[in-house]
Design a protein around this motif. Structure first.
Motif, short mmCIF file in Angstrom:
data_model
loop_
_atom_site.label_atom_id
_atom_site.label_comp_id
_atom_site.label_asym_id
_atom_site.label_seq_id
_atom_site.Cartn_x
_atom_site.Cartn_y
_atom_site.Cartn_z
N ASN A 102 0.79 -1.14 -0.06
CA ASN A 102 0.01 -0.01 0.09
C ASN A 102 0.80 1.33 0.06
O ASN A 102 0.63 2.31 -0.84
N ARG A 123 2.13 1.68 -3.42
CA ARG A 123 0.94 2.11 -4.22
C ARG A 123 0.74 3.58 -4.17
O ARG A 123 0.49 4.21 -5.20
N LEU A 134 6.43 -1.69 -7.36
CA LEU A 134 5.13 -2.61 -7.65
C LEU A 134 5.33 -3.23 -9.30
O LEU A 134 5.51 -2.48 -10.07
N ARG A 144 0.33 -4.90 -8.14
CA ARG A 144 -0.48 -3.41 -8.23
C ARG A 144 -2.12 -3.95 -8.40
O ARG A 144 -2.95 -3.37 -7.59
N GLY A 193 -4.48 -3.54 -5.30
CA GLY A 193 -5.76 -2.84 -5.55
C GLY A 193 -7.00 -3.67 -5.15
O GLY A 193 -7.88 -3.10 -4.79
#
Lengths: 157, 157
Positions: free
Chosen positions: B53, B56, B106, B111, B115
């Motif tokens: 995260n 991300r 990532l 991802r 996600g």
DNA sequence: CATTCATGACAACCAAGGTGTCATTTTTGA
DNA sequence: TCAAAAATGACACCTTGGTTGTCATGAATG
């Protein structure tokens, strides 16, 4: 836009809430470190600290009640309470409502110990510099409580 | 009364902040359980989830940077990253700034995985019923960030 | 160039917290 | 009223998040 009020929260709200969670993790860890860095003075583990604090602000309760209140397993709370009892920080008193499950209560000593811990924490918190308002914090408490309720169904044991 | 604004927070404020902390604990635990209850689908531990995260929303970073950002020890983050790398969720790319410490990025797969996790979390969060305002949540984020900064000096490693 | 600092790797370790199980007591409900 | 179901305490075991320590190596910096 955004007329709904009782309806499910909007996506943007949900996104912001994710932000909240991303803060909660690090905060929890840092706080835990801070506590265990300070607490050795009283020798309270974070677990014991948690149950003592709960008793402190909620009054006497049974072990299973405490588990539910803190989202901890009954067994874990029991261990913490046993530990605390061994050090005379809490004591069991007969429970009029349930004969088997006695109420756990802070002893004088326990009240002092948790009081000292909280005081030290309060001292740290007091160092926070000025731009937090009462309203901000109230909102924060509100949001967190709501989130807590949302996840409430997650049951342990 | 209460003219001070840059000065240390008042005692009442500190008390309310203690309330915040008492909420953070249970919330963290419940959230963790919820995540690991759902995440098995992607097979991400909370540690891996955290670093993914972070990547991300922050973009590629080095392992030590991530440790500092999340108040986690460098070594722990490294383990999580190694784990994630073994599953092809992240990959190392040369770091122009530091030759030895490569940037972690990532992968497409990573991802997607993170996600999917976030989407599911968002779905849960969206169920929260209506009376939380954008402002409330903003205040909450503000308070938590501030607390985080307060405890920031606690250093790891 | 020498020294210090940062990184990765790996091992050992700790503590928070859960799970499984058993015996006993309570509560429920038929 | 009595049997079955649920709740409690006790204890053992386990998982895992997370740290600390250490070492070798490669980078930054005086």
């Amino acid at each position: 836009m955004s007329e709904a009020s009782r309806a499910p929260a909007s996506d943007e709200l949900a996104d912001r809430l994710i932000e909240v969670f991303d803060l909660v993790g690090p905060l929890y860890r840092r706080a835990q470190r801070k506590v265990e860095q300070d607490a050795p003075i009283e020798g309270l583990s974070v677990g014991v600290r948690a149950v003592l604090n709960l008793l402190r602000e909620h009054g006497p309760m049974t072990v299973p009640q405490m588990g539910r209140a803190q989202a901890l397993s009954r067994q874990f709370v029991q261990r913490m309470i046993n530990d605390a009892a061994a050090r005379r920080l809490v004591e069991a008193v007969p429970n009029p409502a349930h004969k088997r499950s006695s109420l756990i209560r802070l002893t004088e000593e326990g009240r002092n110990a948790i009081g000292a811990v909280i005081d030290r924490e309060r001292a740290v918190l007091r160092q926070i510099d000025g731009d937090l308002t009462e309203a901000d914090i109230a909102a924060c408490v509100h949001v967190l409580s709501r989130l807590l309720r949302l996840l409430d169904d997650v049951d342990v044991d």
